[in-house]
Every structure is written in structure tokens, then in C-alpha cells.
Scaffold this motif. Structure first.
Motif, PDB file in Angstrom:
ATOM      1  N   THR A  63      44.053  46.206  48.442  1.00 22.10           N
ATOM      2  CA  THR A  63      43.976  45.638  47.099  1.00 22.10           C
ATOM      3  C   THR A  63      45.347  45.674  46.418  1.00 22.10           C
ATOM      4  O   THR A  63      46.185  46.532  46.701  1.00 22.10           O
ATOM      5  CB  THR A  63      42.976  46.404  46.222  1.00 22.10           C
ATOM      6  N   SER A  64      45.548  44.701  45.518  1.00 21.21           N
ATOM      7  CA  SER A  64      46.705  44.712  44.627  1.00 21.21           C
ATOM      8  C   SER A  64      46.209  44.311  43.242  1.00 21.21           C
ATOM      9  O   SER A  64      45.006  44.139  43.024  1.00 21.21           O
ATOM     10  CB  SER A  64      47.786  43.750  45.125  1.00 21.21           C
ATOM     11  N   ASP A  65      47.127  44.132  42.301  1.00 16.58           N
ATOM     12  CA  ASP A  65      46.722  43.809  40.932  1.00 16.58           C
ATOM     13  C   ASP A  65      46.002  42.470  40.834  1.00 16.58           C
ATOM     14  O   ASP A  65      45.162  42.274  39.953  1.00 16.58           O
ATOM     15  CB  ASP A  65      47.949  43.796  40.010  1.00 16.58           C
ATOM     16  N   SER A  66      46.348  41.534  41.725  1.00 21.76           N
ATOM     17  CA  SER A  66      45.794  40.189  41.587  1.00 21.76           C
ATOM     18  C   SER A  66      45.122  39.655  42.843  1.00 21.76           C
ATOM     19  O   SER A  66      44.608  38.540  42.851  1.00 21.76           O
ATOM     20  CB  SER A  66      46.913  39.204  41.194  1.00 21.76           C
ATOM     21  N   LEU A  67      45.095  40.458  43.912  1.00 22.97           N
ATOM     22  CA  LEU A  67      44.679  39.933  45.203  1.00 22.97           C
ATOM     23  C   LEU A  67      44.027  41.024  46.045  1.00 22.97           C
ATOM     24  O   LEU A  67      44.385  42.202  45.942  1.00 22.97           O
ATOM     25  CB  LEU A  67      45.928  39.400  45.929  1.00 22.97           C
ATOM     26  N   VAL A  68      43.081  40.617  46.893  1.00 23.61           N
ATOM     27  CA  VAL A  68      42.481  41.529  47.869  1.00 23.61           C
ATOM     28  C   VAL A  68      42.608  40.890  49.247  1.00 23.61           C
ATOM     29  O   VAL A  68      42.224  39.729  49.448  1.00 23.61           O
ATOM     30  CB  VAL A  68      41.004  41.818  47.562  1.00 23.61           C
ATOM     31  N   LYS A  85      31.316  45.869  49.651  1.00 21.77           N
ATOM     32  CA  LYS A  85      32.424  46.779  49.317  1.00 21.77           C
ATOM     33  C   LYS A  85      33.623  45.991  48.793  1.00 21.77           C
ATOM     34  O   LYS A  85      34.274  46.391  47.821  1.00 21.77           O
ATOM     35  CB  LYS A  85      32.807  47.585  50.563  1.00 21.77           C
ATOM     36  N   VAL A  86      33.911  44.850  49.442  1.00 21.47           N
ATOM     37  CA  VAL A  86      35.027  44.007  49.011  1.00 21.47           C
ATOM     38  C   VAL A  86      34.787  43.474  47.607  1.00 21.47           C
ATOM     39  O   VAL A  86      35.688  43.494  46.748  1.00 21.47           O
ATOM     40  CB  VAL A  86      35.240  42.831  49.997  1.00 21.47           C
ATOM     41  N   LYS A  87      33.571  42.997  47.344  1.00 21.04           N
ATOM     42  CA  LYS A  87      33.233  42.481  46.007  1.00 21.04           C
ATOM     43  C   LYS A  87      33.432  43.550  44.945  1.00 21.04           C
ATOM     44  O   LYS A  87      33.951  43.271  43.859  1.00 21.04           O
ATOM     45  CB  LYS A  87      31.774  42.001  45.981  1.00 21.04           C
ATOM     46  N   GLU A  88      33.012  44.759  45.255  1.00 24.73           N
ATOM     47  CA  GLU A  88      33.150  45.861  44.295  1.00 24.73           C
ATOM     48  C   GLU A  88      34.616  46.140  43.999  1.00 24.73           C
ATOM     49  O   GLU A  88      34.994  46.382  42.838  1.00 24.73           O
ATOM     50  CB  GLU A  88      32.484  47.113  44.879  1.00 24.73           C
ATOM     51  N   ASN A  92      37.146  40.109  39.920  1.00 21.18           N
ATOM     52  CA  ASN A  92      37.464  38.682  39.798  1.00 21.18           C
ATOM     53  C   ASN A  92      38.740  38.275  40.544  1.00 21.18           C
ATOM     54  O   ASN A  92      39.209  37.144  40.402  1.00 21.18           O
ATOM     55  CB  ASN A  92      37.608  38.300  38.321  1.00 21.18           C
ATOM     56  N   LYS A  93      39.297  39.183  41.320  1.00 21.40           N
ATOM     57  CA  LYS A  93      40.539  38.883  42.024  1.00 21.40           C
ATOM     58  C   LYS A  93      40.292  37.911  43.179  1.00 21.40           C
ATOM     59  O   LYS A  93      39.204  37.857  43.757  1.00 21.40           O
ATOM     60  CB  LYS A  93      41.155  40.168  42.589  1.00 21.40           C
ATOM     61  N   ARG A  94      41.324  37.170  43.500  1.00 21.52           N
ATOM     62  CA  ARG A  94      41.282  36.281  44.658  1.00 21.52           C
ATOM     63  C   ARG A  94      41.201  37.109  45.939  1.00 21.52           C
ATOM     64  O   ARG A  94      41.793  38.201  46.030  1.00 21.52           O
ATOM     65  CB  ARG A  94      42.538  35.414  44.668  1.00 21.52           C
TER      66      ARG A  94
END
Length: 285
Positions: A63-68, A85-88, A92-94
Motif C-alpha cells: 500500500t501507499s498513500d494513493s495506490l495499492v 483483505k485488499v478492499k479493507e 478508495n485507492k486505486r
């Protein structure tokens, strides 16, 4: 008429024996292997990186501030669990998904990431992907060479190895700050590889020489098996060198096969013997 009945009788006996052998192999090897594949183990490596072993191929969530960034999406129930798990983590990140290769145990969960970017090796054709993995898992982008993705204070380099190694278009992912390589099924930990179709055992050896020259690898997440250090690549390289030697020198074959009796394997399709056979087949061409 008696001759015909006798032929059918023996055909029936042969088919029955084959079914018994197949059933024995399933119970002894394939069933335990598949059950173990379904098990998952989650490692919270650091604040931004989660590694989920098993449930098909090993996966990473960065994860980062704006992206996964998601590396491989697993199969069956484990794929759905990974997506939750990814959704959690994403909110709202891309989300960008990277598939290390086409096989469904690594790409089966792609279907959950509708509307997101899914990247896979560009040597596959669209038709091939649909046939092997299904239309609902189809990538949205095809990686021809390399791509860098900035992930906060780390950079993920996606590299299409571009050879017939495990498949026609294997991709690895290297995290520069963490000095960590996600190897897909080009790199396995204490498990014999599946070498079918266009897979080339010598191309594995070339990759093991190339990757440490490209990247400063200190941590390895293999396609299957526990994560560890560079020794995972070195051990897998030794396995291939041993199997190549066994193929060339029959007097050493039994001794070299015995070295890997404790590795995960399935007779005929995924075993040291199958790797030796692949080297012999290539030498005969």
C-alpha cells in the motif's frame, strides 16, 4: 465371438487397473498437495506490506498513500479472502494487480478486481489467456519489458522475463527499498517445478544467473513455499543443475533424485524425475 469377449475383458481389467493406480496417486500425492495449497498464512511484513502465503500462489499487498499493488490473486476461496483483505486496505485507492503468470492458482482472483488495472506478461495472446485462465480473469494491460511503479518510499519494478521459463511470459516483481523479489513460479522453495508445454529447464538456469545481477536480492517470496533469503534461488538453481547432471549421467541419477525426496512433488507431472525427463527431451532434439 469368444475372442472379442476376451479382448473386452482384458480392456476392462486394464482400465480398472489404471483407475486404481490413478486413485492411489490421487490419495497419496495430489489430494494432500491440493489440501496444503488451500491453506494460507498471512505475514504482516511491515506497515505497508502484507504477504499471504498459500491459497494457490503466494501473494503480496503493498500500500501507499494513493495506490495499492497486488501481486497474484490466488484461486478459489483464498482468492475471495485476499480480495476482501485488499478492499479493507485500499478503501478508495486505486488498485493495480500484477500476475506473475497465466496459471489460475495465481490469476484466478482477477475476476474480483473489475474496473482496476491488471497487468500480465505480454508474450501471451488474449485467446491463450481466455483458454487457460478464463475470460473473466483477462488482464487489462500487457507488459512487454519492464515497468516501474512508485509506491511511497519504495519502487516496484515489474520485469517480463520474456522467455519460455515456467510459461511463455513470466513476470517477477522487485521492491527496491525492501530488496525483495516476488518470483512467481520461476522460483519455488523446496517444491519440484511443473515443466510442461514450452517450459525450458535451461531457461530457469539462465534466469537464476540473470536476476541476482539485475537486482540486489536479500528477500525472496517464491511462487510456492515459505519466503526467505537469496538461498531460495541458490537452492533451486542447485536442484536444476543436479537434474541436468542426472539427465546426462544415468549412473548418478538415483543419488541425485534422492537428494530431493523431501521436496513437495507429485509423481510424473511435478517431480525431480519429471525435471530429468525434461532435460533429456531437450538434449534429444
Amino acid at each position: 465371438m469368444k475372442t472379442l469377449k476376451s479382448i473386452f475383458k482384458w480392456i476392462g481389467i486394464i482400465v480398472l487397473l489404471l483407475l486404481i493406480v490413478a486413485g492411489s496417486l490421487y490419495m497419496a500425492y495430489l489430494r494432500p498437495f491440493m489440501q496444503k495449497m488451500k491453506e494460507t498464512h498471512t505475514i504482516k511484513y511491515d506497515k505497508e506490506l502484507t504477504i499471504v502465503l498459500g491459497g494457490g500462489g503466494n501473494s503480496g499487498i503493498l500500500t501507499s498513500d494513493s495506490l495499492v499493488l497486488v501481486i497474484d490473486t490466488k484461486m478459489d476461496e483464498a482468492a475471495k479472502d485476499l480480495y476482501e483483505k485488499v478492499k479493507e486496505l485500499a478503501g478508495n485507492k486505486r488498485i493495480i494487480v500484477v500476475n506473475t503468470h497465466i496459471h489460475p492458482d495465481h490469476s484466478g482472483g482477477n475476476k474480483y478486481y473489475k474496473g482496476q488495472t491488471i497487468i500480465a506478461g505480454g508474450n501471451y495472446t488474449k485467446e491463450q489467456w481466455i483458454k487457460e485462465a478464463g475470460a473473466e480473469t483477462l488482464p487489462t494491460e500487457w507488459l512487454k519489458d519492464t515497468q516501474d511503479i512508485i509506491m511511497g518510499d519504495d519502487t516496484a519494478t515489474l520485469l517480463n522475463l520474456g522467455k519460455n521459463i515456467h510459461t511463455e511470459s513470466d513476470v517477477v516483481v522487485y521492491l527496491h527499498r525492501r530488496k525483495m523479489l516476488f518470483g512467481g513460479d520461476v522460483i519455488l522453495n523446496r517444491q519440484a517445478p511443473v515443466i510442461l508445454g514450452k517450459a525450458d529447464p535451461d531457461a530457469y538456469l539462465a534466469a537464476f544467473d540473470d536476476l541476482p545481477k539485475r537486482f540486489d536480492i536479500q528477500k525472496v517470496v517464491p511462487g510456492h513455499g515459505d519466503m526467505g533469503g537469496i538461498e531460495i534461488i541458490n537452492n533451486f538453481k542447485q536442484y536444476f543443475n543436479d537434474m541436468k547432471l542426472a539427465a546426462a549421467d544415468g549412473s548418478k541419477e538415483n543419488e541425485l533424485l534422492a537428494k530431493y525426496k523431501d521436496w513437495g512433488q507429485i509423481p510424473i507431472m511435478m517431480s525431480p524425475g519429471a525435471t530429468v525427463k525434461a532435460f533429456k527431451k531437450k538434449a534429444d532434439k
